[in-house]
Design an enzyme around this catalytic site. Structure first.
Site, PDB file in Angstrom:
ATOM      1  N   TYR A 100       0.802  -1.223   0.000  1.00  0.00           N
ATOM      2  CA  TYR A 100       0.000   0.000   0.000  1.00  0.00           C
ATOM      3  C   TYR A 100       0.838   1.278   0.000  1.00  0.00           C
ATOM      4  CZ  TYR A 100      -4.521  -2.259   0.316  1.00  0.00           C
ATOM      5  OH  TYR A 100      -5.653  -2.982   0.023  1.00  0.00           O
ATOM      6  N   GLU A 186      -5.950 -29.588   9.718  1.00  0.00           N
ATOM      7  CA  GLU A 186      -5.995 -28.910   8.421  1.00  0.00           C
ATOM      8  C   GLU A 186      -6.998 -27.769   8.397  1.00  0.00           C
ATOM      9  OE1 GLU A 186      -7.421 -29.719   3.801  1.00  0.00           O
ATOM     10  OE2 GLU A 186      -7.230 -31.413   5.176  1.00  0.00           O
ATOM     11  N   ASP A 239      -7.848 -34.037   5.700  1.00  0.00           N
ATOM     12  CA  ASP A 239      -8.799 -34.787   4.882  1.00  0.00           C
ATOM     13  C   ASP A 239      -8.074 -35.895   4.128  1.00  0.00           C
ATOM     14  OD1 ASP A 239     -10.966 -33.231   5.615  1.00  0.00           O
ATOM     15  OD2 ASP A 239     -10.787 -31.875   3.900  1.00  0.00           O
TER      16      ASP A 239
END
Length: 358
Positions: A100, A186, A239
């Site tokens: 920025y 996760e 997963d």
């Protein structure tokens, strides 16, 4: 003329001086190529470290007189000058802060991120030494107390809320824990569910960390610091899909893009606790709760199976082959078919009690 060190970060100036000397020597001999992160050939695998940048890696040139790279060259110099001022004044900025300062010039945040990584790689110093911080997205909870750099005392005792991973991992001190293990989770949804179930206290004193998907730098630094400090077992709960395995590999072995800083980021001692593809059949998870592998999933899985560290993880390979043969994947939430609290009440306690990790 050498850069004059000021304050505690004199090492940055020393590194900069050495790099400048290398550049001048290369120019005198007609060289001028500098270490970069150009291709996969820049890294090698070491079992004790993970993916590590080789000393004589692939290089690339960025020239000030080339139309193709003149803007990149200018942006690197601009960010280097900002880093120099930060180190001189012993102040810090986030990558977002740097973007920025001139968002129109940089174009997007990714440009800034990549240049900062290139500078860190080029100088072979951690990003922290550049006085550039990342905004943390990870969370930590459990049996852990520490003091932040400014003296703030933090207690991560498991409750309904977690603590944001600090942005200055190097600055935390006086770490105290009675935890028996660290569990990396996760997904944030699973992390929050275990918090709600008071898993940390029900099972045994433990620490839980989540990077909310692909971990940011600070979350990886925290896991590494906890390992270096306490040397307690570290398990991952991801997963049963290629994406989850990829995330686990990042914690354990690192990534190609950050291979130059592998010693500060990887924890090869991490073990895969779940969700294992073999668990799906063992627990009789119905097909309705499974998801077919997409073409992208299959490509990712094939890629992981070809990686050098898989050769020293035969049990991992076997699990991935089970996934490939079944052409199915599953999220941790598939366990709710058995009961809403099966994960915290049965699955994890049994895994931890009977050594169900690989």
């Amino acid at each position: 003329m050498a850069f004059a060190p000021m304050g505690p970060e004199a090492s940055f100036f020393e590194v900069l001086d050495r790099h400048r000397a290398d550049l001048l020597a290369a120019l005198r001999t007609g060289g001028g190529e500098h270490p970069g992160r150009g291709t996969r050939l820049a890294s090698r695998f070491e079992d004790s470290v993970g993916l590590q940048m080789v000393s004589h890696c692939t290089t690339r040139k960025i020239k000030s007189d080339s139309p193709k790279s003149v803007k990149k060259f200018a942006l690197i110099l601009k960010i280097l000058s900002m880093i120099y001022k930060l180190v001189q004044s012993n102040t810090y900025a986030t990558k977002r802060d740097i973007y920025y300062t001139d968002s129109q010039l940089f174009g997007n945040q990714t440009v800034v991120d990549n240049i900062i990584n290139d500078i860190s790689c080029m100088l072979k110093v951690p990003r922290r030494s550049l006085h550039i911080l990342s905004t943390s997205k990870g969370l930590v909870a459990g049996n852990l107390r520490y003091t932040e750099e400014d003296g703030t005392r933090v207690n991560c005792t498991c409750g309904v809320t977690a603590i944001a991973v600090p942005s200055n991992i190097q600055g935390i001190r006086n770490l105290i824990t009675d935890a028996k293990f660290l569990l990396i989770i996760e997904k944030d949804a699973t992390f929050q569910r275990l918090l709600d179930d008071n898993f940390c206290n029900k099972m045994s004193p433990c620490i839980m960390v989540t990077g909310k998907g692909v971990p940011d730098l600070n979350t990886r630094l925290l896991v590494k610091k906890l390992w270096d400090t306490f040397h307690i077992p570290i398990f991952t709960l991801v997963d049963a899909d290629p994406h989850g395995i990829e995330i686990m590999c990042i914690y354990k072995y690192g990534s190609m893009s950050m291979s130059f800083d592998a010693h500060n980021l990887t924890v090869p001692a991490i073990r895969w606790l779940g969700l294992l593809p073999s668990d799906l059949k063992r627990l009789n998870i119905p097909k309705d709760s499974l998801i077919p592998l997409t073409r992208r999933d299959q490509t990712k899985l094939d890629s992981i199976l070809k990686r050098p560290y898989v050769t020293c993880q035969p049990y991992w390979r076997k699990e991935m082959e089970i996934m490939a043969d079944s052409k199915m994947k599953a999220e941790i939430q598939a366990l709710t078919f058995l009961s809403s609290d099966y994960l915290s009440r049965v699955y994890l306690p049994n895994k931890l009690k009977f050594g169900g990790w690989i």
